[in-house]
Design a protein around this motif. Structure first.
Motif, PDB file in Angstrom:
ATOM      1  N   ILE A 172       0.866  -1.179   0.000  1.00 10.96           N
ATOM      2  CA  ILE A 172       0.000   0.000   0.000  1.00 10.96           C
ATOM      3  C   ILE A 172       0.899   1.225   0.000  1.00 10.96           C
ATOM      4  O   ILE A 172       1.618   1.481   0.965  1.00 10.96           O
ATOM      5  CB  ILE A 172      -0.934  -0.002   1.221  1.00 10.96           C
ATOM      6  N   GLY A 173       0.890   1.952  -1.106  1.00 12.11           N
ATOM      7  CA  GLY A 173       1.754   3.111  -1.274  1.00 12.11           C
ATOM      8  C   GLY A 173       1.131   4.388  -0.756  1.00 12.11           C
ATOM      9  O   GLY A 173      -0.071   4.438  -0.479  1.00 12.11           O
ATOM     10  N   PRO A 174       1.930   5.444  -0.667  1.00 14.78           N
ATOM     11  CA  PRO A 174       1.422   6.717  -0.153  1.00 14.78           C
ATOM     12  C   PRO A 174       0.489   7.432  -1.115  1.00 14.78           C
ATOM     13  O   PRO A 174      -0.406   8.148  -0.704  1.00 14.78           O
ATOM     14  CB  PRO A 174       2.681   7.539   0.086  1.00 14.78           C
ATOM     15  N   VAL A 175       0.669   7.222  -2.402  1.00 12.46           N
ATOM     16  CA  VAL A 175      -0.111   7.964  -3.395  1.00 12.46           C
ATOM     17  C   VAL A 175      -1.080   7.056  -4.132  1.00 12.46           C
ATOM     18  O   VAL A 175      -2.254   7.350  -4.256  1.00 12.46           O
ATOM     19  CB  VAL A 175       0.838   8.649  -4.422  1.00 12.46           C
ATOM     20  N   GLY A 176      -0.590   5.926  -4.605  1.00 16.40           N
ATOM     21  CA  GLY A 176      -1.372   5.082  -5.495  1.00 16.40           C
ATOM     22  C   GLY A 176      -2.360   4.169  -4.819  1.00 16.40           C
ATOM     23  O   GLY A 176      -3.061   3.423  -5.478  1.00 16.40           O
ATOM     24  N   SER A 195      11.446  -2.641  -6.617  1.00 15.57           N
ATOM     25  CA  SER A 195      11.582  -1.265  -6.143  1.00 15.57           C
ATOM     26  C   SER A 195      10.202  -0.734  -5.790  1.00 15.57           C
ATOM     27  O   SER A 195       9.191  -1.177  -6.328  1.00 15.57           O
ATOM     28  CB  SER A 195      12.245  -0.382  -7.195  1.00 15.57           C
ATOM     29  N   LEU A 196      10.192   0.208  -4.875  1.00 21.69           N
ATOM     30  CA  LEU A 196       8.962   0.894  -4.505  1.00 21.69           C
ATOM     31  C   LEU A 196       8.903   2.178  -5.318  1.00 21.69           C
ATOM     32  O   LEU A 196       9.882   2.908  -5.408  1.00 21.69           O
ATOM     33  CB  LEU A 196       8.949   1.164  -3.003  1.00 21.69           C
ATOM     34  N   LYS A 197       7.775   2.449  -5.919  1.00 25.39           N
ATOM     35  CA  LYS A 197       7.667   3.476  -6.952  1.00 25.39           C
ATOM     36  C   LYS A 197       7.773   4.917  -6.467  1.00 25.39           C
ATOM     37  O   LYS A 197       8.244   5.773  -7.186  1.00 25.39           O
ATOM     38  CB  LYS A 197       6.344   3.310  -7.702  1.00 25.39           C
ATOM     39  N   TRP A 222       4.843   3.717   3.373  1.00 26.49           N
ATOM     40  CA  TRP A 222       4.299   2.510   2.770  1.00 26.49           C
ATOM     41  C   TRP A 222       3.814   1.568   3.862  1.00 26.49           C
ATOM     42  O   TRP A 222       4.316   1.594   4.989  1.00 26.49           O
ATOM     43  CB  TRP A 222       5.354   1.802   1.927  1.00 26.49           C
ATOM     44  N   THR A 223       2.884   0.698   3.514  1.00 24.56           N
ATOM     45  CA  THR A 223       2.401  -0.350   4.401  1.00 24.56           C
ATOM     46  C   THR A 223       2.412  -1.663   3.633  1.00 24.56           C
ATOM     47  O   THR A 223       1.977  -1.720   2.484  1.00 24.56           O
ATOM     48  CB  THR A 223       0.964  -0.052   4.883  1.00 24.56           C
ATOM     49  N   PHE A 224       2.938  -2.711   4.263  1.00 24.55           N
ATOM     50  CA  PHE A 224       2.858  -4.063   3.704  1.00 24.55           C
ATOM     51  C   PHE A 224       1.789  -4.806   4.494  1.00 24.55           C
ATOM     52  O   PHE A 224       1.887  -4.915   5.714  1.00 24.55           O
ATOM     53  CB  PHE A 224       4.191  -4.799   3.832  1.00 24.55           C
TER      54      PHE A 224
END
Length: 179
Positions: free
Chosen positions: A78-82, A106-108, A113-115
């Protein structure tokens, strides 16, 4: 003669057994770990690079307490933006076969971030999250600047070909007119 053939086979056998070692993959070096509770299962999340940066490739390892035998799992990033990515099954790491993992990922984007994990196993199923995984900005210059600089040789090549084609074409046209 038979002795020479046996020596030749022995030498070939030694080189055949040594060849796989030479082409073996680099081991996964875990430089940082985080603990997360996934229902009844404790799990260690390992990173091959720390601190994390956006667009920087690294290996992730996911090691549940007691190993991965008899267990299945999924991961959502779970990304900050997407927002949330699709749930993907946790598979064995290609270079560290005794654990789950992601190879050269890589993380975009930068941010928090949350896994999110889900594990099914002999003690039942459980979910858990690794929250607050801070990803710093991309290392190096901005992507647009990098691409702009790297495309300059291509532009120079196209300009060279156009100039060469125009000069050659003008010579061919004057040669045809003279005939």
């Amino acid at each position: 003669m038979l002795k020479r053939i046996l020596v030749l086979f022995a030498v070939l056998g030694l080189t055949a057994t040594a060849a796989p070692e030479a082409s073996a993959y680099e081991p996964v070096n875990i430089v940082h770990t985080e603990r997360v509770q996934v229902g009844p299962y404790g799990m260690t999340v390992g990173f091959s690079v720390w601190p994390l940066r956006a667009m920087q490739s690294l290996d992730f390892t996911f090691i549940p307490d007691g190993g991965i035998d008899g267990k299945t799992g999924t991961l959502a990033q779970i990304g900050p933006v997407g927002g949330m990515s699709r749930m993907q099954p946790l598979a064995r790491h290609p270079r560290k076969r005794d654990v789950w993992g992601l190879d050269v990922r890589s993380l975009k984007s930068a941010g928090e971030w949350t896994f999110r994990f889900r594990i099914d196993g002999p003690q039942g199923s459980g979910t858990g999250e690794l929250r607050g995984l801070t990803v710093l900005g991309q290392p190096g210059p901005p992507m647009a600047l990098s691409w702009s600089i790297s495309i300059l040789p291509l532009i120079a090549l196209v300009a060279f070909l156009v100039i060469a084609w125009r000069r050659t074409r003008s010579r061919l046209v004057t040669a045809d007119a003279a005939v």
